[in-house]
Design a protein around this motif. Structure first.
Motif, mmCIF file in Angstrom:
data_model
loop_
_atom_site.group_PDB
_atom_site.id
_atom_site.type_symbol
_atom_site.label_atom_id
_atom_site.label_comp_id
_atom_site.label_asym_id
_atom_site.label_seq_id
_atom_site.Cartn_x
_atom_site.Cartn_y
_atom_site.Cartn_z
ATOM 1 N N PHE A 112 0.814 -1.217 0.000
ATOM 2 C CA PHE A 112 0.000 0.000 0.000
ATOM 3 C C PHE A 112 0.849 1.269 0.000
ATOM 4 O O PHE A 112 0.376 2.328 0.364
ATOM 5 C CB PHE A 112 -0.954 -0.019 1.202
ATOM 6 N N TRP A 162 -12.492 -0.265 4.496
ATOM 7 C CA TRP A 162 -11.080 -0.445 4.175
ATOM 8 C C TRP A 162 -10.275 0.806 4.557
ATOM 9 O O TRP A 162 -9.181 0.697 5.150
ATOM 10 C CB TRP A 162 -10.923 -0.765 2.683
ATOM 11 N N SER A 163 -10.794 1.993 4.229
ATOM 12 C CA SER A 163 -10.102 3.233 4.598
ATOM 13 C C SER A 163 -9.808 3.249 6.092
ATOM 14 O O SER A 163 -8.697 3.575 6.525
ATOM 15 C CB SER A 163 -10.965 4.446 4.229
ATOM 16 N N SER A 164 -10.807 2.893 6.889
ATOM 17 C CA SER A 164 -10.666 3.002 8.347
ATOM 18 C C SER A 164 -9.684 1.972 8.900
ATOM 19 O O SER A 164 -8.823 2.300 9.715
ATOM 20 C CB SER A 164 -12.039 2.842 9.004
ATOM 21 N N HIS A 166 -7.374 0.364 7.230
ATOM 22 C CA HIS A 166 -6.040 0.648 6.692
ATOM 23 C C HIS A 166 -5.372 1.778 7.486
ATOM 24 O O HIS A 166 -4.184 1.693 7.824
ATOM 25 C CB HIS A 166 -6.131 1.027 5.213
ATOM 26 N N GLY A 167 -6.116 2.817 7.773
ATOM 27 C CA GLY A 167 -5.550 3.913 8.556
ATOM 28 C C GLY A 167 -5.117 3.450 9.934
ATOM 29 O O GLY A 167 -4.030 3.801 10.412
ATOM 30 N N ALA A 168 -5.954 2.647 10.564
ATOM 31 C CA ALA A 168 -5.636 2.197 11.921
ATOM 32 C C ALA A 168 -4.370 1.336 11.937
ATOM 33 O O ALA A 168 -3.471 1.557 12.754
ATOM 34 C CB ALA A 168 -6.822 1.421 12.502
ATOM 35 N N SER A 170 -2.030 1.204 9.678
ATOM 36 C CA SER A 170 -0.871 1.988 9.226
ATOM 37 C C SER A 170 -0.296 2.810 10.372
ATOM 38 O O SER A 170 0.929 2.871 10.556
ATOM 39 C CB SER A 170 -1.267 2.925 8.077
ATOM 40 N N LEU A 171 -1.170 3.455 11.148
ATOM 41 C CA LEU A 171 -0.690 4.244 12.284
ATOM 42 C C LEU A 171 -0.069 3.341 13.340
ATOM 43 O O LEU A 171 0.947 3.689 13.943
ATOM 44 C CB LEU A 171 -1.833 5.076 12.882
ATOM 45 N N LEU A 176 2.512 5.491 15.534
ATOM 46 C CA LEU A 176 2.030 6.870 15.573
ATOM 47 C C LEU A 176 0.749 7.030 16.384
ATOM 48 O O LEU A 176 0.289 8.150 16.586
ATOM 49 C CB LEU A 176 1.775 7.362 14.138
ATOM 50 N N GLY A 177 0.164 5.926 16.816
ATOM 51 C CA GLY A 177 -1.091 6.022 17.551
ATOM 52 C C GLY A 177 -0.924 6.793 18.855
ATOM 53 O O GLY A 177 0.160 6.824 19.433
#
Lengths: 198, 198
Positions: A112, A162-164, A166-168, A170-171, A176-177
């Motif tokens: 990604f 998927w957006s949500s 993937h963001g979670a 990835s962070l 970065l969380g």
């Protein structure tokens, strides 16, 4: 000369190709995408660099083959969510997605990120990436049919999920969380998706 | 020798530092994070490489300074959402986040990817990144206080929102989205967040 392409369902030639992709995956895990060169993969597989070029055309063709395998793994993880209960099926699907990413961080980042941008868009890669997304679309459709998610375009709904997720992930992978327990935050995210799309 | 640090509120020394960060941003936009080297920035700013080393210690110190600027821009974009209506304030906040990412794709990728991993974690960088997230937490708190979002830990809620919007803009920037209209998908995502967290 011996005809090396004769044989059973998996020909020796196909076996060599798979062995090269195996080697490429080991290099990716060990050295990251930046280390995934034809030279490194040839050394890992104990073949001449020309053997890699002949099969994959270039480094970016090799990247495509590795990413295609990654998408096949992601599709399998998604499709493994087969609970009869549609809510449980979506939750399992979401949890399997995170597990795949945490278990294969180098693959995930490449699939990604820079790997996707660099890879030759082979038919195999495009098909595998599409199949991974379709496995999510199918689970959305299953939930819509049973009244758990609102009716609507399942592709659009799958894109939001998927957006949500993937963001979670990835962070989380990037450390970065801002919360103490990423697993708990991820569960809260899945519940939020069910509430927001139900 | 002339005392170059004498002068007004912004000393010449500070001005030189800002000029170097300006040059680094231009290099980042033009060549990507991979091109952001001390040599390239020195050339862009028309100074000797030692002038860059003296101020930032290393390439990764320079990256930290550039990312700190990026987070200040993201904080400002988030904080600009000041609608009186709490729903509108959240929607504006989400739209401004996407706009920042689309307007600064190289910054955005560096801030939440390889740049963050490489950067020296300077006090300035950590503070700016924290302030950007806090601007979102503040807007969540505003919405909770007015009954638009459910009561709960605003940091945890902000993390869920951030995960979702980060995933959406990351997929959009990577041209990985599966829907025809990413702007419409993003609006649907913001509505889903309001429904799921309300």
């Amino acid at each position: 000369m011996t005809d090396v392409s004769a044989g059973g369902g998996r020909t020796p030639s196909r076996a060599v190709e798979q062995a090269l992709v195996d080697a490429a995956e080991r290099v990716l895990v060990r050295d990251g995408l930046g280390g995934l060169t034809v030279r490194a993969v040839a050394a890992e597989a104990a073949v001449a660099p020309m053997g890699v070029y002949n099969r994959f055309g270039s480094k970016d063709g090799l990247v495509a083959a590795v990413l295609a395998r990654g998408f096949e793994g992601l599709r399998a993880a998604t499709a493994a969510a087969d609970d009869a209960d549609p809510v449980e099926r979506l939750l399992t699907c979401g949890r399997n997605y995170r597990r795949f990413a945490l278990d294969h961080p180098q693959h995930y980042a490449a699939m990604f990120g820079a790997g996707w941008a660099a890879a030759v868009p082979t038919e195999e890669l495009v098909d595998r990436a599409g199949a991974a997304f379709q496995a999510l679309v199918d689970r959305v459709g299953y939930a819509v049919d049973r009244g758990v998610l609102r009716p609507g375009d399942p592709v659009g709904t799958a894109q939001l999920i998927w957006s949500s997720v993937h963001g979670a992930v990835s962070l989380e992978l990037a450390h970065l969380g801002r919360t103490a327990d990423p697993a708990a935050s991820y569960e809260a995210l899945l519940r939020m998706l069910l509430d927001g799309l139900g």
